[in-house]
Design an enzyme around this catalytic site. Structure first.
Site, PDB file in Angstrom:
ATOM      1  N   ARG A 219       0.428   1.822   9.118  1.00  0.00           N
ATOM      2  CA  ARG A 219       1.097   1.794   7.770  1.00  0.00           C
ATOM      3  C   ARG A 219       2.513   2.854   8.311  1.00  0.00           C
ATOM      4  O   ARG A 219       2.342   3.591   8.996  1.00  0.00           O
ATOM      5  CB  ARG A 219       0.518   2.458   6.874  1.00  0.00           C
ATOM      6  CG  ARG A 219       1.334   2.761   5.526  1.00  0.00           C
ATOM      7  CD  ARG A 219       0.361   3.201   4.482  1.00  0.00           C
ATOM      8  NE  ARG A 219       0.932   3.146   3.197  1.00  0.00           N
ATOM      9  CZ  ARG A 219       0.306   3.349   1.974  1.00  0.00           C
ATOM     10  NH1 ARG A 219      -1.077   3.324   2.134  1.00  0.00           N
ATOM     11  NH2 ARG A 219       0.676   3.304   0.985  1.00  0.00           N
TER      12      ARG A 219
ATOM     13  N   ARG B  78      -5.699   8.186  -4.428  1.00  0.00           N
ATOM     14  CA  ARG B  78      -6.801   6.944  -4.194  1.00  0.00           C
ATOM     15  C   ARG B  78      -7.205   6.927  -5.577  1.00  0.00           C
ATOM     16  O   ARG B  78      -7.706   7.583  -6.531  1.00  0.00           O
ATOM     17  CB  ARG B  78      -7.689   7.309  -3.329  1.00  0.00           C
ATOM     18  CG  ARG B  78      -8.363   6.300  -2.956  1.00  0.00           C
ATOM     19  CD  ARG B  78      -9.637   6.619  -1.845  1.00  0.00           C
ATOM     20  NE  ARG B  78      -9.213   7.360  -0.685  1.00  0.00           N
ATOM     21  CZ  ARG B  78      -8.751   6.831   0.397  1.00  0.00           C
ATOM     22  NH1 ARG B  78      -8.542   5.456   0.287  1.00  0.00           N
ATOM     23  NH2 ARG B  78      -8.544   7.593   1.377  1.00  0.00           N
TER      24      ARG B  78
ATOM     25  N   LYS C 250      -3.976  -8.035   3.398  1.00  0.00           N
ATOM     26  CA  LYS C 250      -4.040  -6.514   4.165  1.00  0.00           C
ATOM     27  C   LYS C 250      -3.948  -6.778   5.737  1.00  0.00           C
ATOM     28  O   LYS C 250      -4.821  -7.339   6.274  1.00  0.00           O
ATOM     29  CB  LYS C 250      -5.478  -5.943   3.882  1.00  0.00           C
ATOM     30  CG  LYS C 250      -5.413  -4.546   4.462  1.00  0.00           C
ATOM     31  CD  LYS C 250      -6.795  -3.882   3.881  1.00  0.00           C
ATOM     32  CE  LYS C 250      -6.915  -2.825   3.915  1.00  0.00           C
ATOM     33  NZ  LYS C 250      -6.650  -2.069   5.185  1.00  0.00           N
TER      34      LYS C 250
ATOM     35  N   LYS D 197      -8.629  -2.286  -1.960  1.00  0.00           N
ATOM     36  CA  LYS D 197      -8.815  -3.188  -0.841  1.00  0.00           C
ATOM     37  C   LYS D 197     -10.050  -4.046  -0.903  1.00  0.00           C
ATOM     38  O   LYS D 197     -11.122  -3.750  -1.418  1.00  0.00           O
ATOM     39  CB  LYS D 197      -8.828  -2.343   0.460  1.00  0.00           C
ATOM     40  CG  LYS D 197      -9.666  -1.011   0.317  1.00  0.00           C
ATOM     41  CD  LYS D 197      -9.376  -0.317   1.748  1.00  0.00           C
ATOM     42  CE  LYS D 197     -10.193   1.042   1.588  1.00  0.00           C
ATOM     43  NZ  LYS D 197     -10.045   1.975   2.498  1.00  0.00           N
TER      44      LYS D 197
HETATM   45  P1  AMP Z   1      -7.552   1.961   4.767  1.00  0.00           P
HETATM   46  O1  AMP Z   1      -6.720   2.264   5.669  1.00  0.00           O
HETATM   47  O2  AMP Z   1      -8.636   1.084   5.040  1.00  0.00           O
HETATM   48  O3  AMP Z   1      -7.714   2.969   3.519  1.00  0.00           O
HETATM   49  O4  AMP Z   1      -6.633   0.829   3.745  1.00  0.00           O
HETATM   50  C1  AMP Z   1      -5.578   0.932   3.283  1.00  0.00           C
HETATM   51  C2  AMP Z   1      -4.267   0.717   4.480  1.00  0.00           C
HETATM   52  O5  AMP Z   1      -4.238  -0.640   4.310  1.00  0.00           O
HETATM   53  C3  AMP Z   1      -2.929   1.365   4.311  1.00  0.00           C
HETATM   54  O6  AMP Z   1      -2.878   2.529   4.532  1.00  0.00           O
HETATM   55  C4  AMP Z   1      -1.993   0.442   4.941  1.00  0.00           C
HETATM   56  O7  AMP Z   1      -1.951   0.878   6.456  1.00  0.00           O
HETATM   57  C5  AMP Z   1      -2.882  -0.870   5.205  1.00  0.00           C
HETATM   58  N1  AMP Z   1      -2.353  -2.103   4.492  1.00  0.00           N
HETATM   59  C6  AMP Z   1      -2.417  -3.289   5.048  1.00  0.00           C
HETATM   60  N2  AMP Z   1      -1.675  -4.330   4.341  1.00  0.00           N
HETATM   61  C7  AMP Z   1      -1.035  -3.528   3.193  1.00  0.00           C
HETATM   62  C8  AMP Z   1      -0.618  -3.600   2.096  1.00  0.00           C
HETATM   63  N3  AMP Z   1      -0.242  -5.238   1.962  1.00  0.00           N
HETATM   64  N4  AMP Z   1      -0.322  -3.138   1.069  1.00  0.00           N
HETATM   65  C9  AMP Z   1      -0.723  -1.798   1.344  1.00  0.00           C
HETATM   66  N5  AMP Z   1      -1.319  -1.275   2.376  1.00  0.00           N
HETATM   67  C10 AMP Z   1      -1.627  -2.181   3.363  1.00  0.00           C
END
Ligand code: AMP
Length: 559
Positions: free
Chosen positions: A257, A414, A252, A420
């Site tokens: 993104r 979601r 991650k 995550k």
């Molecule tokens: P969050 O913003 O905490 O909800 O986490 C999801 C976000 O992680 C996504 O919107 C991406 O911006 C980010 N992300 C980072 N690495 C990845 C990955 N390998 N696959 C999907 N999302 C990722």
């Protein structure tokens, strides 16, 4: 149709709590709209001036709107505060001030009632006002709009202008209402909504062509799609259980993104808020143009800022890239970025979203040329998963994503298909809803922040902190918070819920201090998340899940 009817509808939604009934009354309302009114009305009910994919924005600051309200009602800032304290809602505050204003009552009597289409046209004019003198032009347009409105209409116009509807009637419910109003199956409506990215447009197509209007919809290149979202995992055990014993783990990355659309050499890049950020990332656009071996594609990835030796740099640097509107080449040199791709939604006329993740990834690999994919392993082994997480964190990344290998891509959803995973209590994205002036050196700065999670109607406070930000950041935040201030209570300034911050903490405690019944212990702001909209903040349910998860963890330790 008169705008008054839309306003009456919203007013009744505020009072209804049963979702089925909400859907029913909205469906009934939609049936009475003409073809041209469907999209604007739906956008407005959802609190938007324009459809979601539309790149036009009103760009009306709270200061501008506040000036207009006080000018038209001749109200003092102090009386605005007094009313706000009672209502707690900016729209309602404006409504009360207009109701009490003799000047407004007299002038509004002479006006023709506003229609939905007129309101949309005025929004368009506001959005078109750009460049020098635009603030004054916007002020005049809003003034002419509000001076024609009844106090109840003012309440909802203000809510739309600041983008805060709070009726609890959200997109998912609107999909149900559209399905009911036009007698089309909910599944078809949801699918179309996901493909076009906007339920208002789907409703328009249903109205115009009936069910067939949405059956053959496909992706439109250059029209961004809502990204699939991930849920926080409680641990690897949960991931393996949900994914049937085997999962695909990816680093991650701590970046932004992006969704890349490409057609015959023309490349456009969208942020996760679906705004066009191509200009901020010229080198990424040209990399994609040179490397991707397809005529047309919609791809997803993460850009991270990297230092000279290729190591990830803190997220704040990357945000500077997106904020900058001039001298982009200069900042592109001082903050180099690196692109990692992780998904492919469409390639050369073929939609891939119904294919399983592992197949999409294989197709992605075939066309990426020299662009790297996110580091990945597919595993069913707990200790392998744990050491992969350690490797990711040691290399300076945030943690892992766990993706179900057989999962299709669900735009905007979601769920448990994507998790995550972090090795500490996961930080929360919360919204600042109020702030207090500090003490001593910080007495001129709003430096103590009330942090709120998203509830079903509005935001609810879960913590407070003055920790984590640098002096420069606090000074900047003070300026921004003052611009969105709506009320004052002693030392405390209440602000519109606009600014999202990422918050770390040591524990979530049960606490009577806030209505939520929970409070973050040792909360500290780890970054300002200008890439997220308040709507994307973590929900109160997420906070509760983490709160409950702590006990599981503690219980495990004590056995
Ligand atoms: P969050 O913003 O905490 O909800 O986490 C999801 C976000 O992680 C996504 O919107 C991406 O911006 C980010 N992300 C980072 N690495 C990845 C990955 N390998 N696959 C999907 N999302 C990722």
């Amino acid at each position: 149709m008169d705008f008054r009817l839309l306003v009456d509808l919203c007013e009744s939604l505020e009072k209804i709590t049963r979702r089925n009934l909400m859907v029913e009354v909205v469906a009934e309302f939609l049936k009475g709209l003409s073809e041209d009114e469907v999209e604007p009305a739906i956008s407005m009910i959802l609190g938007r001036a324009f459809p979601k994919y539309d790149q036009r924005t009103l760009d009306v600051s709270w200061t501008t709107l506040n000036n207009v309200i006080r000018h038209l009602t001749r109200a003092e800032w102090r009386s605005f505060h007094a009313v706000f304290r009672e209502t707690g809602d900016v729209g309602e505050t404006a409504q009360t001030l207009f109701k009490n204003s003799v000047a407004h009552r007299q002038s509004a009597l002479l006006e023709r009632p506003l229609t939905i289409l007129e309101v949309r046209r005025i929004f368009e004019h506001i959005a078109e006002s750009k460049g020098q003198g635009s603030r004054e032009r916007k002020e005049r347009l809003i003034e002419s709009l509000l001076s024609r409105a009844t106090p109840l209409e003012v309440k909802y116009l203000v809510k739309i202008l600041i983008g805060e509807m709070r009726t609890g009637f959200q997109e998912g419910l609107m999909e149900a209402a559209v399905s009911e109003a036009f007698s089309i199956s909910l599944k078809d409506v949801q699918r179309a909504s996901m493909l076009t990215g906007d339920i208002a447009e789907v409703a328009y197509l249903c109205k115009k062509h009936g069910g067939v209007g949405i059956l053959n919809l496909g992706f439109k290149i250059f029209r961004p799609i809502k990204p699939m979202l991930a849920q926080m995992a409680k641990g690897f055990e949960e991931v393996f259980k949900e994914h049937g014993g085997k999962t695909a783990l990816e680093y991650k990355l701590d970046g932004a993104r992006i969704q890349i659309h490409m057609s015959r050499g023309d490349v456009r890049i969208f942020s996760r808020r679906l705004t066009d950020v191509t200009k901020s990332l010229p080198e990424v656009a040209s990399l994609v143009r040179n490397e991707i071996r397809a005529r047309e594609a919609i791809l997803e990835g993460e850009v991270i800022a990297v230092s000279g030796d290729g190591k990830p740099m803190p997220f704040q640097h990357l945000m500077r890239r997106f904020k900058r509107v001039y001298e982009i080449d200069k900042i592109a040199k001082s903050v180099p970025v690196k692109l990692y791709l992780f998904d492919a939604l469409y390639i050369d006329g073929e939609s891939l979203i119904n294919l399983p993740y592992d197949e999409r990834r294989r197709k992605l690999r075939e066309i990426v040329g020299d662009i790297p994919l996110t580091e990945q392993i597919v595993t069913s082994d707990l200790s392998e998963a744990k050491s992969f997480l350690k490797r990711a964190v040691d290399e300076g990344h945030e943690g892992l994503m766990a993706k179900r290998p057989s999962s299709p891509y669900f735009p905007g959803a979601r769920g448990k298909h994507w998790f995550k995973i972090k090795d500490v209590l996961p930080p929360l994205d919360l919204v600042i809803v109020a702030a207090e002036y500090g003490y001593g050196r910080r007495h001129n700065w709003l430096s103590d922040y009330y942090l709120a999670a998203k509830g079903s109607k509005g935001f609810t406070i879960v913590g407070k902190t003055f920790k984590g930000l640098t002096d420069d950041e606090i000074a900047d935040l003070t300026k921004r918070l003052k611009e969105i201030a709506v009320g004052e209570e002693g030392n405390r300034v209440i602000v519109l819920p606009k600014i999202v911050v990422e918050v770390a903490y040591n524990e979530i405690q049960e606490s009577p201090k806030y209505e939520s019944g929970m409070a973050l212990r040792f909360a500290r702001i780890t970054r300002i998340r200008d890439d997220k909209m308040p709507d994307e903040a973590d929900t109160i349910e997420t906070v509760r899940t983490i709160y409950e998860g702590q006990f599981r963890r503690k219980a495990r330790v004590s056995v």
